[in-house]
Design a protein around this motif. Sequence first.
Motif, PDB file in Angstrom:
ATOM      1  N   ILE A 101      12.886   2.536  60.157  1.00  0.00           N
ATOM      2  CA  ILE A 101      14.180   3.183  60.412  1.00  0.00           C
ATOM      3  C   ILE A 101      15.101   3.052  59.199  1.00  0.00           C
ATOM      4  CG2 ILE A 101      16.302   3.020  61.770  1.00  0.00           C
ATOM      5  CD1 ILE A 101      14.033   4.458  63.204  1.00  0.00           C
ATOM      6  N   ILE A 102      15.176   1.849  58.627  1.00  0.00           N
ATOM      7  CA  ILE A 102      16.057   1.630  57.474  1.00  0.00           C
ATOM      8  C   ILE A 102      15.627   2.492  56.293  1.00  0.00           C
ATOM      9  CG2 ILE A 102      16.759  -0.070  55.738  1.00  0.00           C
ATOM     10  CD1 ILE A 102      16.661  -2.175  57.991  1.00  0.00           C
ATOM     11  N   PHE A 103      14.332   2.469  55.979  1.00  0.00           N
ATOM     12  CA  PHE A 103      13.841   3.233  54.833  1.00  0.00           C
ATOM     13  C   PHE A 103      14.071   4.731  55.044  1.00  0.00           C
ATOM     14  CE2 PHE A 103      10.786   5.592  52.378  1.00  0.00           C
ATOM     15  CZ  PHE A 103      10.756   4.923  51.162  1.00  0.00           C
ATOM     16  N   THR A 104      13.712   5.240  56.201  1.00  0.00           N
ATOM     17  CA  THR A 104      13.842   6.670  56.478  1.00  0.00           C
ATOM     18  C   THR A 104      15.298   7.104  56.470  1.00  0.00           C
ATOM     19  OG1 THR A 104      11.833   6.561  57.850  1.00  0.00           O
ATOM     20  CG2 THR A 104      13.244   8.493  58.113  1.00  0.00           C
ATOM     21  N   THR A 105      16.175   6.284  57.058  1.00  0.00           N
ATOM     22  CA  THR A 105      17.600   6.608  57.078  1.00  0.00           C
ATOM     23  C   THR A 105      18.157   6.693  55.665  1.00  0.00           C
ATOM     24  OG1 THR A 105      17.882   5.515  59.225  1.00  0.00           O
ATOM     25  CG2 THR A 105      19.870   5.886  57.909  1.00  0.00           C
ATOM     26  N   MET A 106      17.763   5.758  54.807  1.00  0.00           N
ATOM     27  CA  MET A 106      18.251   5.779  53.424  1.00  0.00           C
ATOM     28  C   MET A 106      17.747   7.005  52.671  1.00  0.00           C
ATOM     29  SD  MET A 106      20.278   3.263  53.158  1.00  0.00           S
ATOM     30  CE  MET A 106      20.657   3.581  54.885  1.00  0.00           C
ATOM     31  N   ALA A 107      16.498   7.369  52.915  1.00  0.00           N
ATOM     32  CA  ALA A 107      15.936   8.550  52.240  1.00  0.00           C
ATOM     33  C   ALA A 107      16.666   9.812  52.674  1.00  0.00           C
ATOM     34  CB  ALA A 107      14.449   8.659  52.553  1.00  0.00           C
ATOM     35  N   ILE A 108      16.955   9.948  53.976  1.00  0.00           N
ATOM     36  CA  ILE A 108      17.667  11.128  54.481  1.00  0.00           C
ATOM     37  C   ILE A 108      19.092  11.163  53.928  1.00  0.00           C
ATOM     38  CG2 ILE A 108      18.605  12.205  56.565  1.00  0.00           C
ATOM     39  CD1 ILE A 108      16.118  11.162  58.054  1.00  0.00           C
ATOM     40  N   MET A 109      19.755  10.001  53.914  1.00  0.00           N
ATOM     41  CA  MET A 109      21.117   9.943  53.377  1.00  0.00           C
ATOM     42  C   MET A 109      21.150  10.310  51.897  1.00  0.00           C
ATOM     43  SD  MET A 109      22.638   6.547  55.294  1.00  0.00           S
ATOM     44  CE  MET A 109      24.150   6.608  54.331  1.00  0.00           C
ATOM     45  N   ALA A 110      20.134   9.866  51.158  1.00  0.00           N
ATOM     46  CA  ALA A 110      20.070  10.187  49.731  1.00  0.00           C
ATOM     47  C   ALA A 110      19.890  11.690  49.525  1.00  0.00           C
ATOM     48  CB  ALA A 110      18.939   9.419  49.070  1.00  0.00           C
ATOM     49  N   ALA A 111      19.011  12.306  50.313  1.00  0.00           N
ATOM     50  CA  ALA A 111      18.805  13.754  50.197  1.00  0.00           C
ATOM     51  C   ALA A 111      20.080  14.508  50.550  1.00  0.00           C
ATOM     52  CB  ALA A 111      17.661  14.179  51.107  1.00  0.00           C
ATOM     53  N   PHE A 112      20.783  14.031  51.585  1.00  0.00           N
ATOM     54  CA  PHE A 112      22.046  14.663  51.987  1.00  0.00           C
ATOM     55  C   PHE A 112      23.081  14.534  50.871  1.00  0.00           C
ATOM     56  CE2 PHE A 112      26.238  14.545  54.011  1.00  0.00           C
ATOM     57  CZ  PHE A 112      26.202  15.710  54.761  1.00  0.00           C
ATOM     58  N   ALA A 114      22.481  14.135  47.666  1.00  0.00           N
ATOM     59  CA  ALA A 114      22.063  14.970  46.531  1.00  0.00           C
ATOM     60  C   ALA A 114      22.406  16.435  46.761  1.00  0.00           C
ATOM     61  CB  ALA A 114      20.563  14.806  46.299  1.00  0.00           C
ATOM     62  N   ALA A 115      22.357  16.853  48.030  1.00  0.00           N
ATOM     63  CA  ALA A 115      22.671  18.249  48.353  1.00  0.00           C
ATOM     64  C   ALA A 115      24.147  18.565  48.151  1.00  0.00           C
ATOM     65  CB  ALA A 115      22.260  18.550  49.787  1.00  0.00           C
ATOM     66  N   ALA A 193      16.141  11.025  46.884  1.00  0.00           N
ATOM     67  CA  ALA A 193      16.652  11.780  45.745  1.00  0.00           C
ATOM     68  C   ALA A 193      15.525  12.500  45.015  1.00  0.00           C
ATOM     69  CB  ALA A 193      17.382  10.837  44.791  1.00  0.00           C
ATOM     70  N   PHE A 194      14.421  11.819  44.837  1.00  0.00           N
ATOM     71  CA  PHE A 194      13.261  12.381  44.141  1.00  0.00           C
ATOM     72  C   PHE A 194      12.733  13.605  44.879  1.00  0.00           C
ATOM     73  CE2 PHE A 194       8.615  12.495  43.623  1.00  0.00           C
ATOM     74  CZ  PHE A 194       8.507  12.608  42.247  1.00  0.00           C
ATOM     75  N   GLN A 195      12.590  13.477  46.197  1.00  0.00           N
ATOM     76  CA  GLN A 195      12.038  14.589  46.963  1.00  0.00           C
ATOM     77  C   GLN A 195      12.999  15.775  46.996  1.00  0.00           C
ATOM     78  OE1 GLN A 195       8.645  14.547  48.644  1.00  0.00           O
ATOM     79  NE2 GLN A 195       9.370  16.526  47.936  1.00  0.00           N
ATOM     80  N   TYR A 196      14.297  15.492  47.107  1.00  0.00           N
ATOM     81  CA  TYR A 196      15.266  16.592  47.152  1.00  0.00           C
ATOM     82  C   TYR A 196      15.259  17.373  45.837  1.00  0.00           C
ATOM     83  CZ  TYR A 196      19.514  19.286  47.351  1.00  0.00           C
ATOM     84  OH  TYR A 196      20.397  20.334  47.321  1.00  0.00           O
ATOM     85  N   MET A 197      15.054  16.691  44.725  1.00  0.00           N
ATOM     86  CA  MET A 197      15.058  17.353  43.418  1.00  0.00           C
ATOM     87  C   MET A 197      14.075  18.519  43.403  1.00  0.00           C
ATOM     88  SD  MET A 197      14.288  15.651  39.660  1.00  0.00           S
ATOM     89  CE  MET A 197      12.674  15.027  40.183  1.00  0.00           C
ATOM     90  N   PHE A 198      12.916  18.336  44.012  1.00  0.00           N
ATOM     91  CA  PHE A 198      11.920  19.411  44.020  1.00  0.00           C
ATOM     92  C   PHE A 198      12.270  20.487  45.042  1.00  0.00           C
ATOM     93  CE2 PHE A 198       9.479  15.982  42.034  1.00  0.00           C
ATOM     94  CZ  PHE A 198       8.941  16.658  40.953  1.00  0.00           C
ATOM     95  N   PHE A 199      12.807  20.095  46.192  1.00  0.00           N
ATOM     96  CA  PHE A 199      13.206  21.105  47.177  1.00  0.00           C
ATOM     97  C   PHE A 199      14.326  21.976  46.613  1.00  0.00           C
ATOM     98  CE2 PHE A 199      10.854  18.712  50.346  1.00  0.00           C
ATOM     99  CZ  PHE A 199      10.425  19.714  51.224  1.00  0.00           C
ATOM    100  N   ALA A 200      15.239  21.376  45.856  1.00  0.00           N
ATOM    101  CA  ALA A 200      16.353  22.128  45.289  1.00  0.00           C
ATOM    102  C   ALA A 200      15.877  23.180  44.288  1.00  0.00           C
ATOM    103  CB  ALA A 200      17.342  21.173  44.628  1.00  0.00           C
TER     104      ALA A 200
END
Length: 319
Positions: A101-112, A114-115, A193-200
Amino acid sequence: MREGLFLKKNVEKWKQYQFNQQADPDETAKRFTELVDDLGYAKTFYPESRVTRYLNGMASRIYLDIYRNKREPGSRILRFWKTDLPLVNYKHRRELFWAFIIFTTMAIMAAFSAAHDDSFVRGILGDGYVEMTEDNIAQGDPFGVYKDENRMEMFLRIALNNIQVSFLVFVGGLFLSLGSVWLLFVNGVMVGAFQYMFFAKGLGWDSVLVIWIHGSLEISAIVISGAAGFILGNSILFPGTRKRIDSLKVGAKHGAMLIIGLVPIFIAAAFLEGFVTRLTHMPKALSISILAISFIFIIWYFVIYPMIVNRRSQSPELS
């Protein structure tokens, strides 16, 4: 028979059993049988006597000695993977859940983040890495970073790095679990952040099919390492009925078992990153198959199989 006569009749035999250890398993079994008979007699006629407590203690020691030295069927290594590690996973399923939960929440927050902030990705990954990735995209090879290094050297470097990161996440639990939380936070933000960079840049699903070939195992291992850190930290914070030092020993043992269990996963992830991820133009069906097998294995071995082993076990919880 009076207690005094019973004691006089057997005391020399009991002393011999107590002070003269017997290596022969048949003789040990014989002694245990005789002690159980004597104990049964004592419990019947002298239930509150010190003789009864003495016999009970000595019989218990011999019993433990028999089963400690009993030859176990199969390999201890096989038992570790089939039974011991799954039971640890089941016992500490809450720690695994919260690490996820902690890891996934941080990843989602980072993508948000970055957006909504163009500078966020650069702040997390660094200008150099972002510019290198943009150059690779401009050259038509967005995942070229995985092709720049010798396969074997890359495999060894990544395997050692993964083991080091996982060990640090685990040891972070010594700081009352806060160290493990922080490292899960940092790694989660980097992944998001890394994953969002490619989606962007319109390469999101392409990146999933390439990067997560190894990332599915690598990231899962970091999350499980976080759970091992929580086990260590919680053993200090919540010792229960144990002394804190005894609780810490148990927590360290269980956490270390998880880390040992992750070693093959680190090696597999490093192999995939060093030898397979660089094949960026492989058929999508093959890439999806590797991803599916990796995720199914993680979910089965660390979530489903422990429940099965626990149901089969006589003891529902590992002490």
